[in-house]
Scaffold this motif. Structure first.
Motif, short mmCIF file in Angstrom:
data_model
loop_
_atom_site.label_atom_id
_atom_site.label_comp_id
_atom_site.label_asym_id
_atom_site.label_seq_id
_atom_site.Cartn_x
_atom_site.Cartn_y
_atom_site.Cartn_z
N THR A 55 0.85 -1.18 0.00
CA THR A 55 0.00 0.00 0.00
C THR A 55 0.89 1.24 0.00
OG1 THR A 55 -0.05 0.22 2.39
CG2 THR A 55 -1.69 -1.22 1.40
N ALA A 56 0.31 2.37 -0.33
CA ALA A 56 1.07 3.61 -0.36
C ALA A 56 1.63 3.94 1.03
CB ALA A 56 0.18 4.76 -0.85
N THR A 57 0.84 3.71 2.03
CA THR A 57 1.30 3.99 3.39
C THR A 57 2.49 3.12 3.76
OG1 THR A 57 -0.93 4.60 4.08
CG2 THR A 57 0.61 4.00 5.80
N LYS A 67 3.83 11.18 2.65
CA LYS A 67 2.77 10.53 1.89
C LYS A 67 2.39 11.30 0.62
CE LYS A 67 -1.02 12.40 4.70
NZ LYS A 67 -2.27 12.03 5.40
N THR A 68 2.57 12.60 0.64
CA THR A 68 2.28 13.34 -0.59
C THR A 68 3.29 12.99 -1.69
OG1 THR A 68 3.57 15.26 0.10
CG2 THR A 68 1.23 15.26 0.64
N LYS A 69 4.52 12.79 -1.26
CA LYS A 69 5.53 12.38 -2.24
C LYS A 69 5.16 11.03 -2.83
CE LYS A 69 10.08 14.36 -1.25
NZ LYS A 69 11.35 14.06 -0.57
N VAL A 70 4.80 10.12 -1.96
CA VAL A 70 4.42 8.79 -2.43
C VAL A 70 3.24 8.90 -3.39
CG1 VAL A 70 3.54 6.53 -1.76
CG2 VAL A 70 5.26 7.67 -0.34
N SER A 71 2.26 9.68 -2.99
CA SER A 71 1.06 9.84 -3.81
C SER A 71 1.41 10.33 -5.21
CB SER A 71 0.11 10.82 -3.13
OG SER A 71 -1.02 11.06 -3.94
N ARG A 72 2.23 11.35 -5.27
CA ARG A 72 2.58 11.92 -6.58
C ARG A 72 3.45 10.96 -7.38
NH1 ARG A 72 2.17 17.94 -4.32
NH2 ARG A 72 3.42 17.35 -2.55
N ALA A 171 15.79 10.63 1.29
CA ALA A 171 14.67 10.45 2.20
C ALA A 171 13.95 11.77 2.42
CB ALA A 171 15.16 9.94 3.54
N SER A 172 12.78 11.69 2.97
CA SER A 172 12.10 12.90 3.39
C SER A 172 11.41 12.57 4.68
CB SER A 172 11.10 13.34 2.34
OG SER A 172 10.07 12.40 2.27
N LYS A 173 10.62 13.48 5.13
CA LYS A 173 9.99 13.27 6.42
C LYS A 173 8.88 12.22 6.36
CE LYS A 173 7.27 15.66 9.83
NZ LYS A 173 6.35 16.78 9.92
N PRO A 174 8.95 11.29 7.25
CA PRO A 174 7.89 10.28 7.29
C PRO A 174 6.62 10.90 7.84
CG PRO A 174 9.39 10.00 9.15
CD PRO A 174 9.94 11.11 8.29
N SER A 175 5.50 10.41 7.40
CA SER A 175 4.25 10.94 7.94
C SER A 175 4.17 10.57 9.40
CB SER A 175 3.09 10.34 7.17
OG SER A 175 3.13 8.93 7.28
N ARG A 176 3.76 11.53 10.19
CA ARG A 176 3.70 11.23 11.61
C ARG A 176 2.50 10.38 11.89
NH1 ARG A 176 0.85 16.88 12.64
NH2 ARG A 176 0.98 17.47 10.49
N PRO B 153 8.75 -3.75 5.95
CA PRO B 153 7.86 -2.75 5.37
C PRO B 153 6.69 -2.51 6.31
CG PRO B 153 7.71 -4.85 4.20
CD PRO B 153 8.80 -4.99 5.20
N GLY B 154 6.20 -1.30 6.28
CA GLY B 154 5.04 -1.00 7.11
C GLY B 154 5.40 -0.60 8.52
#
Lengths: 176, 176
Positions: A55-57, A67-72, A171-176, B153-154
DNA sequence: GTAAATTTGTTTCAAACGTAACCATCGAAA
DNA sequence: TTTCGATGGTTACGTTTGAAACAAATTTAC
């Protein structure tokens, strides 16, 4: 070293960042000619190639991407026909992501390039007797950033094979 | 590990980037509360604090920053009254950059913070018996990215103290 | 001495970014 | 079952970024 001065060349966070950036750029040079993936795209691509369906998450958590990076990145890979979404049977919020046949093909082409690149990196490390961490970092810096880069201001960085663009992992910031 | 799979968790460039990013964020957390410098600004600031007077080009070469980044950071630091420009006597293209008194004061405050941060980083490394480079990277990852981050993962990344923003060093492409 | 090429630094522009707001769905509690 | 908080994922918005174009000054070549 004076106590009221911070020597950047030997400051670990600074070295790590410069080094990571240089490595990214160098690797991009070996790969960008094939396809023009952005960093997040490459990361999603490589993650799915390794783990199959996610999954994206899960991708975001594993690769430390926002998550926005993943989404895009998912949208971009989808448009490239390298990625396919499958809705979850029981939870309609979730999409299961996987590489398409074309995506897998591209992945199979990428893997040996990445491994060869890493091998070369490690070879440089070995040659510099990089047994301890700091020695290893120094060796990598010398190999990637140019010999004088970390010691004298005003030194050029020509030894970096010029890489116009195309980031890769970062890397970037992980979603909290 | 299958030969046609690239294991990201152990892929050196990927680890370096994730690690460098995590370190940056962590350090930003110790520093951002004082002043809200951007990464390029912090770099120019730290470079001038270390070397005294330099030209913009020299700063870019030494810190591996793109010249536009340097240019913008210089403007920002100038507006903050931390940096002063002095025209060159014989070459009017050149500006000699230096910290103002206020800039030096801020620098003196920053140095011990940075050193303490690095010390803590190295302490974590030592504790994990980071003698070889890979072991060192693994130790840092375990300390900064969360234990499971690089293996499953996850896995959540909660152990990163949440840092809304503010980058710090991050290299970029040197001007060719 | 003048034209061409280089160097220094800034500006422009489109792409990429992160934060926050958002929609849709789900699970838990009442 | 209705409500409310949490979760998965996207969108909107302002900021930051790098490549390229630029102006100004200098050096090189002739």
């Amino acid at each position: 070293m004076a106590d009221d001065i911070l020597a950047l060349e030997s400051f670990l966070p600074y070295r790590l960042n410069r080094l990571a950036d240089a490595v990214s750029r160098e690797f991009a040079g070996t790969y960008r000619d094939r396809h023009g993936l952005t960093r997040p795209e490459w990361r999603v691509f490589a993650t799915l190639g390794q783990f199959g369906t996610m999954t994206a998450t899960a991708i975001g958590a594993h690769s430390a991407m926002h998550k926005t990076k993943v989404s895009r990145a998912v949208v971009a890979l989808e448009q490239r026909k390298w990625l396919m979404r499958t809705p979850d049977a029981s939870d309609r919020r979730i999409e299961h992501l996987a590489l398409t046949k074309a995506g897998v093909t591209a992945y199979r082409e990428m893997v040996p390039l990445a491994k060869a690149f890493e091998k070369e990196l490690l070879r440089r490390l070995k040659r510099a007797q990089a047994t301890a961490l700091m020695e290893g970092l120094t060796a990598l810096e010398a190999g990637l950033l140019g010999s004088g880069a970390a010691s004298a201001p005003g030194t050029a960085h020509q030894s970096i094979t010029t890489l116009p663009e195309l980031p890769l992992f970062m890397a970037s910031k992980p979603s909290r």
